[in-house]
Design a protein around this motif. Sequence first.
Motif, short mmCIF file in Angstrom:
data_model
loop_
_atom_site.label_atom_id
_atom_site.label_comp_id
_atom_site.label_asym_id
_atom_site.label_seq_id
_atom_site.Cartn_x
_atom_site.Cartn_y
_atom_site.Cartn_z
N PHE A 52 -13.97 39.82 -73.23
CA PHE A 52 -13.63 39.18 -74.31
C PHE A 52 -14.44 37.86 -74.58
N ASP A 53 -14.92 37.27 -73.53
CA ASP A 53 -15.89 35.90 -73.84
C ASP A 53 -16.97 36.15 -74.77
N TRP A 54 -17.65 37.25 -74.74
CA TRP A 54 -18.74 37.55 -75.60
C TRP A 54 -18.32 37.46 -77.15
N MET A 55 -16.95 37.86 -77.29
CA MET A 55 -16.48 37.72 -78.68
C MET A 55 -16.47 36.43 -79.30
N THR A 56 -16.33 35.47 -78.26
CA THR A 56 -16.27 34.01 -78.70
C THR A 56 -17.77 33.24 -78.16
N GLY A 80 -17.74 44.54 -75.88
CA GLY A 80 -17.28 43.14 -75.92
C GLY A 80 -18.11 42.30 -77.06
N GLY A 81 -18.09 42.88 -78.23
CA GLY A 81 -18.73 42.10 -79.39
C GLY A 81 -20.27 42.21 -79.20
N SER A 102 -17.89 48.35 -81.89
CA SER A 102 -16.84 48.35 -82.79
C SER A 102 -17.08 47.70 -84.17
N SER A 103 -16.93 46.30 -84.23
CA SER A 103 -17.06 45.62 -85.57
C SER A 103 -18.62 45.82 -86.00
N LEU A 104 -19.45 45.97 -85.15
CA LEU A 104 -20.89 46.24 -85.48
C LEU A 104 -21.10 47.52 -86.15
N ALA A 105 -20.23 48.63 -85.77
CA ALA A 105 -20.30 49.84 -86.47
C ALA A 105 -19.84 49.72 -88.01
#
Length: 247
Positions: A52-56, A80-81, A102-105
């Motif tokens: 989750f750290d990569w998401m921030t 992780g983002g 996820s969001s990248l797709a």
Amino acid sequence: MMIYPTIELQNGHCVSLNRGRLDDPLIWHVDPVDKARSFAEDGAAWLHVTNFDWMTDSEDSTGIVQDIILHAGIPVQLGGGFRSVETIAQWIDKGAGRIVVSSLAVHNPTLVKQAAKRFPDQIVVAVDVYKGGLMSDGWKSTAAITPADFIAAFDEDPLAAIIITDIDNDIEDSDGSLGMITQLADGARAPVIARGLSRSLDDIARLKYVPHIAGAIIGRALFDKSIDLCDALAVAGARPGPTAQFI
């Protein structure tokens, strides 16, 4: 059916999120690398890791991710983002078996298609569903495309798998979760991994009989001991019993 024990990392700790909130983690006081090894010793063939750290844009848990990849003893499916093909390539070079996007797709499907062609059978697309809508950006935004159409958009790409998360069930224990995932899995060409539906051995037993479900991701239930990994692997790997024939 494959069981994917899961380690979620934040600020160097194993955590579980409450309703997907990064600001309200449940911290498990265990060593992440030791936990990864224990999952392998129990017989898991794959490990799912989310940082989750990569998401921030934090690098706090990056070293732990690398240690898990090097020392777990089983291949790692890593999320992780991820935001670029270059970062995906870096972590595949570092030993990650698969990369989850996820969001990248959602925001840049062309880039994900390029990554899938460059790294066939190593890219996993995560599909997060809430109240029938496709979510992105950490469950904060609803995409214009439906989950079914989103999955169909990757039909011709060499994905390793598709992860389907029913956020309704993750938050509210929805009774319709199994039906929703069954319907989406039926239309997917890539193997489907279910997330958020495995809170007991009975859940795993039910998932096993859903057509096109190739795996289940289990996180919190392993940490709070609602599920024993050895038992879960036994249930998932057991051969179906005889079926009565109707005349």
